[in-house]
Write an enzyme that holds these catalytic residues in place. Structure first.
Site, PDB file in Angstrom:
ATOM      1  N   SER A  87      48.357  36.923  44.119  1.00  0.00           N
ATOM      2  CA  SER A  87      49.088  37.505  45.245  1.00  0.00           C
ATOM      3  C   SER A  87      48.348  37.264  46.566  1.00  0.00           C
ATOM      4  CB  SER A  87      49.269  39.007  45.010  1.00  0.00           C
ATOM      5  OG  SER A  87      48.000  39.602  44.825  1.00  0.00           O
ATOM      6  N   TYR A  90      50.690  43.252  45.453  1.00  0.00           N
ATOM      7  CA  TYR A  90      51.742  43.410  44.457  1.00  0.00           C
ATOM      8  C   TYR A  90      51.576  44.735  43.708  1.00  0.00           C
ATOM      9  CZ  TYR A  90      53.157  38.395  44.366  1.00  0.00           C
ATOM     10  OH  TYR A  90      53.636  37.142  44.650  1.00  0.00           O
ATOM     11  N   GLY A  91      50.334  45.240  43.704  1.00  0.00           N
ATOM     12  CA  GLY A  91      49.942  46.327  42.806  1.00  0.00           C
ATOM     13  C   GLY A  91      50.743  47.618  42.889  1.00  0.00           C
ATOM     14  N   ASN A 146      46.038  39.944  37.505  1.00  0.00           N
ATOM     15  CA  ASN A 146      46.345  40.837  36.381  1.00  0.00           C
ATOM     16  C   ASN A 146      47.711  41.485  36.551  1.00  0.00           C
ATOM     17  OD1 ASN A 146      43.642  41.293  34.711  1.00  0.00           O
ATOM     18  ND2 ASN A 146      43.157  40.949  36.849  1.00  0.00           N
ATOM     19  N   THR A 147      48.028  41.822  37.793  1.00  0.00           N
ATOM     20  CA  THR A 147      49.294  42.504  38.072  1.00  0.00           C
ATOM     21  C   THR A 147      50.464  41.610  37.658  1.00  0.00           C
ATOM     22  OG1 THR A 147      48.152  43.546  39.914  1.00  0.00           O
ATOM     23  CG2 THR A 147      50.548  43.711  39.900  1.00  0.00           C
ATOM     24  N   THR A 187      41.661  40.701  39.833  1.00  0.00           N
ATOM     25  CA  THR A 187      40.806  39.577  40.246  1.00  0.00           C
ATOM     26  C   THR A 187      40.151  39.830  41.603  1.00  0.00           C
ATOM     27  OG1 THR A 187      42.787  38.437  41.045  1.00  0.00           O
ATOM     28  CG2 THR A 187      41.998  37.861  38.857  1.00  0.00           C
ATOM     29  N   HIS A 188      40.800  40.620  42.427  1.00  0.00           N
ATOM     30  CA  HIS A 188      40.186  40.957  43.720  1.00  0.00           C
ATOM     31  C   HIS A 188      38.831  41.647  43.529  1.00  0.00           C
ATOM     32  CE1 HIS A 188      44.097  40.102  45.485  1.00  0.00           C
ATOM     33  NE2 HIS A 188      43.587  40.264  46.688  1.00  0.00           N
TER      34      HIS A 188
HETATM   35  N1  DGL Z   1      44.603  40.235  42.288  1.00  0.00           N
HETATM   36  C1  DGL Z   1      45.652  41.013  41.691  1.00  0.00           C
HETATM   37  C2  DGL Z   1      45.274  41.448  40.281  1.00  0.00           C
HETATM   38  O1  DGL Z   1      44.435  40.837  39.632  1.00  0.00           O
HETATM   39  C3  DGL Z   1      46.130  42.247  42.426  1.00  0.00           C
HETATM   40  C4  DGL Z   1      46.386  42.225  43.863  1.00  0.00           C
HETATM   41  C5  DGL Z   1      47.640  42.930  44.330  1.00  0.00           C
HETATM   42  O2  DGL Z   1      47.792  44.152  44.217  1.00  0.00           O
HETATM   43  O3  DGL Z   1      48.459  42.171  44.816  1.00  0.00           O
HETATM   44  O4  DGL Z   1      45.837  42.390  39.792  1.00  0.00           O
END
Ligand code: DGL
Length: 270
Positions: free
Chosen positions: A8, A39-40, A71-72, A187-188
């Site tokens: 994202s 996206y979360g 992951n989301t 991943t963030h």
């Molecule tokens: N990097 C995304 C993850 O691994 C989440 C970021 C988001 O909330 O968009 O879930």
């Protein structure tokens, strides 16, 4: 053909960096949907629609395999993409997620009690407890959503003392003295791994997805020569974002450290 890596926003760069380190020869396209990040906090349906658009874009850019370095998206879109979208549209290509490789790595560590932190949509999906249960039903799982971390990371606020307070507040919700391991299921969070580690008892081992995903992907390619043989090996990298500002460009360069040299950053509308 190329390998597509999608997130994202900036988080997938953490995975991407490790892929470039362990598998540098391949041609990659990175796509960050920063116009729609985070996206979360969104519904599974919307996350699916966003992810489908991103995967579709990457396939039309000649990707043979797309890794959802998010992951989301893996939790809320992968199964549906694999069951319906792929067979109907690109049956010879593959979309891979990052939850199963991460869970496999956690099980290999023989943890008895494990903490999981991630976005609300990842935690609510119950994907991690479900996958852990399949491989090691005896593991006790404790989850906590950390909704405010992604916006701060996207802002590049990695050294701000407020970030530390927030990490403390979220970790407090977990039984830290009982845990053997903690999965950074976003991943963030890999980008703030050190800040998280310094707020944990030293006994708690952190599973961060960069190395894990790169290693498991390497073994995937070894096990699937029919996919591997289709991949170009000219070490080309292209970066796409869905919103482009100077600040974002600087952040991408910062997170990619030395990997950005001679790479192009392009704006796309997906
Ligand atoms: N990097 C995304 C993850 O691994 C989440 C970021 C988001 O909330 O968009 O879930």
């Amino acid at each position: 053909m190329k390998i597509g890596v999608f997130d994202s926003g900036l988080g997938g760069l953490y995975i991407f960096r490790k892929l470039l380190k362990y598998l540098p020869a391949y041609d990659y396209i990175y796509l960050g949907d920063n116009a729609r990040v985070p996206y979360g906090g969104r519904s599974p349906e919307l996350i699916y629609q966003f992810t489908k658009r991103a995967v579709d874009f990457l396939f039309h850019k000649d990707c043979q395999i797309v890794i959802l370095a998010c992951n989301t998206a893996s939790a809320n879109a992968l199964t549906r993409l694999q069951r319906k979208y792929l067979p109907e549209n690109f049956s010879e290509r593959r979309v891979l997620g990052i939850i199963i490789p991460t869970v496999e790595a956690a099980v290999e560590e023989n943890f008895k009690k494990i903490g999981i932190i991630g976005t609300r949509a990842t935690i609510d999906s119950q994907s991690y407890p479900a996958e852990l249960k399949k491989l090691a039903p005896e593991i006790k799982v404790y989850q906590k959503e950390c909704s405010l971390l992604v916006p701060l990371i996207e802002e590049g606020e990695l050294e701000w003392e407020g970030l530390d307070l927030l990490i403390k507040k979220y970790l407090k919700a977990l039984p830290l003295t009982k845990l053997n391991g903690l999965i950074l299921a976003c991943t963030h969070y890999g980008l703030i791994g050190d800040q998280i580690k310094r707020n944990l008892p030293t006994r708690v081992k952190v599973i961060s997805q960069g190395e894990v995903v790169a290693e498991k992907f390497k073994s995937y390619l070894q096990r699937h020569p029919e996919m591997e043989s289709k991949l170009d090996k000219n070490s080309r990298r292209t970066y796409y974002v869905t919103d482009l500002t100077h600040r974002y460009e600087d952040l991408i360069k910062l997170f990619l450290v030395n990997h950005f040299k001679n790479a192009k950053l392009e704006l796309v509308n997906i």
